[in-house]
Design a protein around this motif. Sequence first.
Motif, PDB file in Angstrom:
ATOM      1  N   UNK A   1      -6.260   6.289  26.622  1.00  0.00           N
ATOM      2  CA  UNK A   1      -6.567   7.712  26.524  1.00  0.00           C
ATOM      3  C   UNK A   1      -5.440   8.469  25.814  1.00  0.00           C
ATOM      4  N   UNK A   2      -4.220   8.042  26.066  1.00  0.00           N
ATOM      5  CA  UNK A   2      -3.070   8.659  25.379  1.00  0.00           C
ATOM      6  C   UNK A   2      -3.182   8.432  23.872  1.00  0.00           C
ATOM      7  N   UNK A   3      -3.608   7.255  23.490  1.00  0.00           N
ATOM      8  CA  UNK A   3      -3.837   6.966  22.066  1.00  0.00           C
ATOM      9  C   UNK A   3      -4.872   7.942  21.491  1.00  0.00           C
TER      10      UNK A   3
ATOM     11  N   UNK B   1       8.095  15.194  15.760  1.00  0.00           N
ATOM     12  CA  UNK B   1       7.031  14.274  15.352  1.00  0.00           C
ATOM     13  C   UNK B   1       7.400  12.807  15.563  1.00  0.00           C
ATOM     14  N   UNK B   2       8.699  12.487  15.555  1.00  0.00           N
ATOM     15  CA  UNK B   2       9.027  11.074  15.768  1.00  0.00           C
ATOM     16  C   UNK B   2       8.567  10.625  17.154  1.00  0.00           C
ATOM     17  N   UNK B   3       8.499  11.559  18.104  1.00  0.00           N
ATOM     18  CA  UNK B   3       8.007  11.221  19.449  1.00  0.00           C
ATOM     19  C   UNK B   3       6.539  10.821  19.413  1.00  0.00           C
ATOM     20  N   UNK B   4       5.694  11.685  18.856  1.00  0.00           N
ATOM     21  CA  UNK B   4       4.253  11.401  18.856  1.00  0.00           C
ATOM     22  C   UNK B   4       3.917  10.251  17.894  1.00  0.00           C
ATOM     23  N   UNK B   5       4.621  10.203  16.763  1.00  0.00           N
ATOM     24  CA  UNK B   5       4.340   9.126  15.808  1.00  0.00           C
ATOM     25  C   UNK B   5       4.746   7.776  16.389  1.00  0.00           C
ATOM     26  N   UNK B   6       5.940   7.755  17.001  1.00  0.00           N
ATOM     27  CA  UNK B   6       6.433   6.508  17.592  1.00  0.00           C
ATOM     28  C   UNK B   6       5.522   6.038  18.719  1.00  0.00           C
ATOM     29  N   UNK B   7       5.060   6.985  19.519  1.00  0.00           N
ATOM     30  CA  UNK B   7       4.171   6.646  20.640  1.00  0.00           C
ATOM     31  C   UNK B   7       2.835   6.121  20.111  1.00  0.00           C
TER      32      UNK B   7
ATOM     33  N   UNK C   1       2.168   4.703  17.196  1.00  0.00           N
ATOM     34  CA  UNK C   1       2.308   3.360  16.607  1.00  0.00           C
ATOM     35  C   UNK C   1       2.434   2.312  17.709  1.00  0.00           C
ATOM     36  N   UNK C   2       3.186   2.664  18.749  1.00  0.00           N
ATOM     37  CA  UNK C   2       3.365   1.745  19.878  1.00  0.00           C
ATOM     38  C   UNK C   2       2.019   1.442  20.542  1.00  0.00           C
ATOM     39  N   UNK C   3       1.203   2.489  20.788  1.00  0.00           N
ATOM     40  CA  UNK C   3      -0.085   2.288  21.479  1.00  0.00           C
ATOM     41  C   UNK C   3      -1.057   1.512  20.587  1.00  0.00           C
TER      42      UNK C   3
ATOM     43  N   UNK D   1       0.833  -1.196   0.000  1.00  0.00           N
ATOM     44  CA  UNK D   1       0.000   0.000   0.000  1.00  0.00           C
ATOM     45  C   UNK D   1       0.874   1.254   0.000  1.00  0.00           C
ATOM     46  N   UNK D   2       2.164   1.089   0.317  1.00  0.00           N
ATOM     47  CA  UNK D   2       3.171   2.157   0.206  1.00  0.00           C
ATOM     48  C   UNK D   2       2.797   3.413   0.958  1.00  0.00           C
ATOM     49  N   UNK D   3       1.948   3.314   1.955  1.00  0.00           N
ATOM     50  CA  UNK D   3       1.664   4.538   2.684  1.00  0.00           C
ATOM     51  C   UNK D   3       1.739   4.291   4.187  1.00  0.00           C
ATOM     52  N   UNK D   4       1.942   5.375   4.894  1.00  0.00           N
ATOM     53  CA  UNK D   4       1.982   5.302   6.338  1.00  0.00           C
ATOM     54  C   UNK D   4       0.544   5.188   6.824  1.00  0.00           C
ATOM     55  N   UNK D   5       0.155   3.986   7.156  1.00  0.00           N
ATOM     56  CA  UNK D   5      -1.254   3.770   7.479  1.00  0.00           C
ATOM     57  C   UNK D   5      -1.620   4.340   8.848  1.00  0.00           C
ATOM     58  N   UNK D   6      -0.641   4.664   9.665  1.00  0.00           N
ATOM     59  CA  UNK D   6      -0.966   5.180  10.997  1.00  0.00           C
ATOM     60  C   UNK D   6      -1.207   6.696  10.959  1.00  0.00           C
ATOM     61  N   UNK D   7      -0.260   7.475  10.500  1.00  0.00           N
ATOM     62  CA  UNK D   7      -0.376   8.935  10.583  1.00  0.00           C
ATOM     63  C   UNK D   7      -1.186   9.506   9.416  1.00  0.00           C
TER      64      UNK D   7
END
Length: 367
Positions: free
Chosen positions: A123-125, A351-357, A359-361, A88-94
């Motif tokens: 809630x953080x998610x 953004x790597x902080x919020x994106x990483x968090x 994806x983790x959640x 799908x070649x896209x960032x499906x999360x952000x």
Amino acid sequence: MKIELNKNKVFFNNGKSVEEIHPFWLRERVDGEEYLDKGTQQRLFDPSSMSCEVTIENAIINEGFLEINFNDGVNLKLAIDRIASEFSKKDTVIKSINKIKWDSNLENIKNFKFNENFFESKEMHDLLISFYEYGFVIIKNVPTENNFIVNFANSIGSVRRTNFGEHFNVRSKSDPNDLAYTSLYISPHTDNPYRNPVPCIQILHCIENEVSGGFSTLVDGYTVTEHLKNQDPEAYKVLSEVKVRFKFTDKNVVLEDWSELIHLDENKEFKQVRFSPRLDYVPMLEKNKLDLYYKARKKLSNLYNSEKNRIKFKLGPKDLMMMDNHRVLHGRTEFDPKEGKRFLQGCYIDFDSTEGKLRHLKRKFNI
Ligand SMILES: [Fe+2]
């Protein structure tokens, strides 16, 4: 989406076309114990040093898995779903989170409330989703002791330290090196446009606010620039093409970076705004072009400064605001320091902080 086999070749059928998958693309995804460290999910081999002339000796599809024997003796068992998500070649999360446009009519924004185990909670998610939708979020009841803002930032990702320090204290003081440290009205702006890269997210935490003024203001740069694109495409074009020089200087450092006021991505879609009219220097261009540029900038400035586009609210003690410094402009109304204390702390994360968090959640809660 379907994986098909034909004469030891693997094909990807997306319903419209059928493409052969390169055997080496599959070989790179070998994930047996010898080939992939289970803890880090990092490869134990280096595909860039291998010959890419690998061939498939045998391939079968079995219960949702593609099983392959390669000619170098290595075997692969790969979930078909995983191949589909990679194609799908896209960032499906952000990228799947749609931005919601807003202006002064914005109502009923959900406030989040800090609690124990907040950073690992569902809630953080939800908070992070809301942050990507609106470009800002407010959290109530965040402890204010011992520069807790730094803990807060480091519990999402890592503080982005700048020459203002790991965090900075916003209160009026004598001999300030930035107008933020006065009691004056501050018009909508983005922070640190002169930095490369520009800090992605600003966190502002209210410690004390005893004055009757000093309201926080926010403007959605995405809403405003999309509006400009529709109303005045010529102005939008020149503002998204001409790079200006942003500069900050004090006795210790000279920071400088060039960018458009409206920065677009490779698809000519909104990526980032920078706006700080105390710090920008327009390059020397042909007079007619500059004429066009200055008119366009004034139009943009009028939109950013219009009450119609601005929300205004008061941060109280323990309120913490996180805002996307690439999308949302912030400011404040003036206040009278004789009325009492107004003390906010600020810091930046990327953004790597919020994106990483996020994806983790999503992985943790299987969302
Ligand atoms: Fe600021």
